[in-house]
Scaffold this motif. Structure first.
Motif, PDB file in Angstrom:
ATOM      1  N   ASN A 417      -3.841   0.822  -9.288  1.00  0.00           N
ATOM      2  CA  ASN A 417      -2.690   0.052  -9.604  1.00  0.00           C
ATOM      3  C   ASN A 417      -1.595   1.087  -9.817  1.00  0.00           C
ATOM      4  OD1 ASN A 417      -2.596  -2.908  -9.714  1.00  0.00           O
ATOM      5  ND2 ASN A 417      -4.729  -2.630 -10.691  1.00  0.00           N
ATOM      6  N   VAL A 418      -1.870   2.017 -11.016  1.00  0.00           N
ATOM      7  CA  VAL A 418      -0.771   2.893 -11.163  1.00  0.00           C
ATOM      8  C   VAL A 418      -0.259   3.851  -9.967  1.00  0.00           C
ATOM      9  CG1 VAL A 418      -0.380   5.226 -12.524  1.00  0.00           C
ATOM     10  CG2 VAL A 418      -1.635   3.148 -13.426  1.00  0.00           C
ATOM     11  N   VAL A 419      -1.123   3.914  -9.090  1.00  0.00           N
ATOM     12  CA  VAL A 419      -0.589   4.896  -8.009  1.00  0.00           C
ATOM     13  C   VAL A 419       0.227   3.843  -6.921  1.00  0.00           C
ATOM     14  CG1 VAL A 419      -1.371   6.183  -5.871  1.00  0.00           C
ATOM     15  CG2 VAL A 419      -2.267   6.670  -8.354  1.00  0.00           C
ATOM     16  N   LEU A 420      -0.525   2.760  -6.597  1.00  0.00           N
ATOM     17  CA  LEU A 420      -0.106   1.850  -5.520  1.00  0.00           C
ATOM     18  C   LEU A 420       1.142   0.842  -5.747  1.00  0.00           C
ATOM     19  CD1 LEU A 420      -3.655   1.012  -4.017  1.00  0.00           C
ATOM     20  CD2 LEU A 420      -1.919   2.865  -3.054  1.00  0.00           C
ATOM     21  N   ILE A 421       1.187   0.399  -6.906  1.00  0.00           N
ATOM     22  CA  ILE A 421       2.110  -0.708  -7.350  1.00  0.00           C
ATOM     23  C   ILE A 421       3.509   0.160  -7.116  1.00  0.00           C
ATOM     24  CG2 ILE A 421       3.383  -2.034  -9.145  1.00  0.00           C
ATOM     25  CD1 ILE A 421       0.526  -2.796  -9.988  1.00  0.00           C
ATOM     26  N   PRO A 422       3.841   1.378  -7.620  1.00  0.00           N
ATOM     27  CA  PRO A 422       5.077   2.021  -7.529  1.00  0.00           C
ATOM     28  C   PRO A 422       5.286   2.159  -6.121  1.00  0.00           C
ATOM     29  CG  PRO A 422       4.023   2.879  -9.386  1.00  0.00           C
ATOM     30  CD  PRO A 422       3.136   1.923  -8.790  1.00  0.00           C
ATOM     31  N   MET A 423       4.496   2.447  -5.295  1.00  0.00           N
ATOM     32  CA  MET A 423       4.716   2.647  -3.892  1.00  0.00           C
ATOM     33  C   MET A 423       4.859   1.336  -3.061  1.00  0.00           C
ATOM     34  SD  MET A 423       1.919   5.874  -3.545  1.00  0.00           S
ATOM     35  CE  MET A 423       2.269   5.911  -1.690  1.00  0.00           C
ATOM     36  N   PHE A 424       3.936   0.570  -3.384  1.00  0.00           N
ATOM     37  CA  PHE A 424       3.870  -0.680  -2.047  1.00  0.00           C
ATOM     38  C   PHE A 424       4.155  -2.156  -2.944  1.00  0.00           C
ATOM     39  CE2 PHE A 424       0.977   2.583  -0.696  1.00  0.00           C
ATOM     40  CZ  PHE A 424       1.443   2.689   0.540  1.00  0.00           C
ATOM     41  N   GLY A 425       4.549  -2.003  -4.313  1.00  0.00           N
ATOM     42  CA  GLY A 425       4.750  -3.337  -4.939  1.00  0.00           C
ATOM     43  C   GLY A 425       3.573  -4.203  -5.117  1.00  0.00           C
ATOM     44  N   LEU A 426       4.138  -5.579  -4.658  1.00  0.00           N
ATOM     45  CA  LEU A 426       2.785  -6.541  -4.687  1.00  0.00           C
ATOM     46  C   LEU A 426       1.705  -5.827  -3.882  1.00  0.00           C
ATOM     47  CD1 LEU A 426       4.686  -9.850  -5.058  1.00  0.00           C
ATOM     48  CD2 LEU A 426       3.755  -8.210  -6.975  1.00  0.00           C
ATOM     49  N   TRP A 427       1.772  -5.381  -2.625  1.00  0.00           N
ATOM     50  CA  TRP A 427       0.899  -4.997  -1.802  1.00  0.00           C
ATOM     51  C   TRP A 427       0.013  -4.020  -2.405  1.00  0.00           C
ATOM     52  CZ3 TRP A 427      -1.054  -7.009   2.503  1.00  0.00           C
ATOM     53  CH2 TRP A 427      -0.411  -7.869   3.137  1.00  0.00           C
ATOM     54  N   GLY A 428       0.600  -3.075  -3.141  1.00  0.00           N
ATOM     55  CA  GLY A 428      -0.249  -2.035  -4.059  1.00  0.00           C
ATOM     56  C   GLY A 428      -1.104  -3.025  -4.889  1.00  0.00           C
ATOM     57  N   ALA A 429      -0.725  -3.880  -5.895  1.00  0.00           N
ATOM     58  CA  ALA A 429      -1.541  -4.401  -6.469  1.00  0.00           C
ATOM     59  C   ALA A 429      -2.648  -5.123  -5.734  1.00  0.00           C
ATOM     60  CB  ALA A 429      -0.685  -5.605  -7.444  1.00  0.00           C
ATOM     61  N   ALA A 430      -2.342  -5.712  -4.670  1.00  0.00           N
ATOM     62  CA  ALA A 430      -3.651  -6.499  -3.949  1.00  0.00           C
ATOM     63  C   ALA A 430      -4.541  -5.452  -3.360  1.00  0.00           C
ATOM     64  CB  ALA A 430      -2.795  -7.405  -2.784  1.00  0.00           C
ATOM     65  N   MET A 431      -3.905  -4.171  -2.920  1.00  0.00           N
ATOM     66  CA  MET A 431      -4.934  -3.289  -2.247  1.00  0.00           C
ATOM     67  C   MET A 431      -5.906  -2.645  -3.568  1.00  0.00           C
ATOM     68  SD  MET A 431      -2.912  -0.899   0.343  1.00  0.00           S
ATOM     69  CE  MET A 431      -1.182  -0.886  -0.779  1.00  0.00           C
ATOM     70  N   ALA A 432      -5.191  -2.682  -4.721  1.00  0.00           N
ATOM     71  CA  ALA A 432      -5.960  -2.185  -5.784  1.00  0.00           C
ATOM     72  C   ALA A 432      -7.185  -3.178  -6.053  1.00  0.00           C
ATOM     73  CB  ALA A 432      -5.074  -1.852  -6.859  1.00  0.00           C
ATOM     74  N   THR A 433      -6.741  -4.272  -6.198  1.00  0.00           N
ATOM     75  CA  THR A 433      -7.769  -5.387  -6.682  1.00  0.00           C
ATOM     76  C   THR A 433      -8.816  -5.455  -5.552  1.00  0.00           C
ATOM     77  OG1 THR A 433      -6.093  -6.632  -7.760  1.00  0.00           O
ATOM     78  CG2 THR A 433      -7.991  -7.971  -6.926  1.00  0.00           C
ATOM     79  N   ALA A 434      -8.467  -5.405  -4.302  1.00  0.00           N
ATOM     80  CA  ALA A 434      -9.583  -5.609  -3.143  1.00  0.00           C
ATOM     81  C   ALA A 434     -10.439  -4.441  -3.142  1.00  0.00           C
ATOM     82  CB  ALA A 434      -8.743  -5.891  -1.988  1.00  0.00           C
ATOM     83  N   PHE A 435      -9.948  -3.257  -3.338  1.00  0.00           N
ATOM     84  CA  PHE A 435     -10.855  -2.108  -3.309  1.00  0.00           C
ATOM     85  C   PHE A 435     -11.556  -2.097  -4.663  1.00  0.00           C
ATOM     86  CE2 PHE A 435      -7.214   0.317  -0.594  1.00  0.00           C
ATOM     87  CZ  PHE A 435      -7.810  -0.341   0.449  1.00  0.00           C
TER      88      PHE A 435
END
Length: 466
Positions: A417-435
């Motif tokens: 989440n820390v890495v992906l949310i700043p880069m991809f926003g809500l898509w980053g949160a979704a990727m973090a959760t799924a992985f």
């Protein structure tokens, strides 16, 4: 009377599911269960499943109305505060809401009535005191940290901690009810009564002229939480008194606390893992984004409820089988994987088909969350594919390793989440959760196989454990 796994599926699942699952369940027909054993577990799961279906509908409708009444900004504030309070309230039990499910059946079967009376009383007092202290510290912490918190969050969070003792007590009472196989007492207060009362009190306050904002919603939630928990307390207490004769009690608090602590860690990591994405979105993005993401996750909850329903129905039976025949435990555990996966898969397809119009109900701006469902559903399917592994580990005395798995998964999730949310926003949160959910499912399934020799994976036959 004895019957096969396929026959059991036909008795409590819709016919089309039973027909599809019959060949798979037939693999475990060589291990036989008594009617009482199978009947109680299936009854608990059916009731839990039914309650969660109704609950999912109620939650979805109530959240749609709340979003419509408040708008996305105020709704986002309310969502972040309420999710935080539910998490902290659950953690304030310090594991006792789950450990009682392990001890009460054991004490009853062994005739240890003094210990049974002791744990029922001691768990209530401990949870009430601990949660009240945590609520006080939480309010103080928010007040001291006010200069570093967005102004629109300060008052709602201070108000929100008022709910904590009653949320914690409700979770404990649900544990006491689950330990006695009282499915309705365990689930209906939290999943049916409380959300309906929140919606009702909110509507009444709006009719009385209160502003449609987060503070009004939190006041409604406080009233609903106290009313629900006090009613639950009266109901569970009356039933417990009818089953447990009056007499002396023995309190082994140190023993209970030592067992509850790793369970607390398991529950903490699991609960934080389940809700970390919403909290992380709240930390990095504004309330409008929180609202959109939460509405998307709430829509996906129609799939999640299958997993939680099976978990609620089988935990107590896992605890009983652990002290008996290992083959019986293995066969039953394998069957619960099928109970979890196939209904979850069906619900996932349904949610993907209807997700966009469902999100539009929250408001036109909420439809932007629909594409996230296609990514998040992979994580939900992965969790369903291994069944309630953490309940099996906890009820079989492997709570320490289960806590370690969740600790690793939570750290993995937060880091993503820390890495992906700043880069991809809500898509980053979704990727973090799924992985993170995929990692969690694999780690738990592997741990169950190593510790218990049971293959908890839908597409791998039981003989693969060799």
């Amino acid at each position: 009377m004895r019957f096969s796994a396929a026959t059991t599926a036909g008795r409590f699942l819709p016919q089309r599911w039973a027909l599809r699952m019959g060949p798979l369940l037939g693999r475990i027909d060589a291990v036989l269960f008594t009617a009482d054993e199978r009947g109680e577990a299936s009854r608990m799961s059916v009731i839990a499943f039914s309650v969660r279906i109704v609950s999912a509908v109620i939650a979805f409708v109530s959240q749609v109305l709340m979003a419509r009444w408040m708008g996305s900004f105020e709704y986002g504030i309310f969502v972040l505060v309420w999710v935080t309070m539910v998490i902290v309230g659950n953690l304030a039990c310090l594991g006792f809401h789950t450990s009682v499910i392990r001890y009460i059946p054991e004490y009853r079967e062994r005739g240890l009535m003094d210990e049974l009376r002791g744990i029922v009383l001691a768990s209530r007092l401990f949870v009430l005191i601990a949660s009240t202290l945590i609520a006080g510290l939480g309010a103080l912490g928010v007040w001291l940290a006010a200069p570093w918190i967005e102004n629109y969050y300060v008052i709602p969070f201070i108000l929100g901690v008022i709910c904590l003792p009653m949320i914690a007590m409700s979770d404990l009472l649900s544990g006491l009810a689950r330990a006695n196989s009282w499915a309705l007492f365990a689930l209906s207060p939290t999943y049916l009564v409380r959300p309906v009362l929140i919606l009702l009190f909110m509507a009444l306050m709006l009719l009385a002229g209160y502003a449609p904002d987060a503070k009004t919603a939190i006041f409604a939630s406080i009233a609903a939480t106290y009313a629900t928990t006090l009613g639950q307390l009266i109901g569970v207490t009356q039933r417990m008194e009818r089953q447990i004769p009056a007499g002396p009690m023995k309190v082994h608090f140190a023993q209970w606390f030592v067992v509850s602590l790793p369970i607390f860690l398991v529950e903490s990591f699991f609960f934080l893992l389940t809700n970390a994405d919403v909290l992380m979105v709240g930390a990095y993005m504004d309330p409008n984004d929180v609202a959109v993401y939460f509405a998307t996750v709430k829509t996906l909850a129609l799939v999640h409820f299958v997993y939680f329903a099976v978990k609620a129905g089988v935990a107590q039976r896992y605890a009983q089988f652990t002290h008996g025949d290992p083959q019986r435990l293995a066969a039953f555990a394998r069957e619960t994987v099928s109970w979890t996966f196939w209904p979850s898969l069906l619900m996932a397809l349904l949610v993907l088909a209807l997700g966009e119009p469902m999100l539009v109900l929250f408001g036109p701006e909420f439809s932007s969350g629909y594409p996230l469902l296609f990514l998040l559903v992979f994580g939900v399917a992965a969790r369903a594919a291994v069944g309630p592994c953490e309940s099996l580990l906890t009820m079989s005395g492997n709570q320490n390793i289960c806590a370690a798995v969740y600790a690793m998964t939570l750290a993995f999730n937060i880091a993503l989440n820390v890495v992906l949310i700043p880069m991809f926003g809500l898509w980053g949160a979704a990727m973090a959760t799924a992985f993170a959910m995929i990692f969690e499912a694999g780690a738990l399934s592997f741990t169950v196989w190593r510790k218990l020799g049971i293959v908890m994976l839908i597409f791998v036959p039981a003989k693969g454990a060799a």
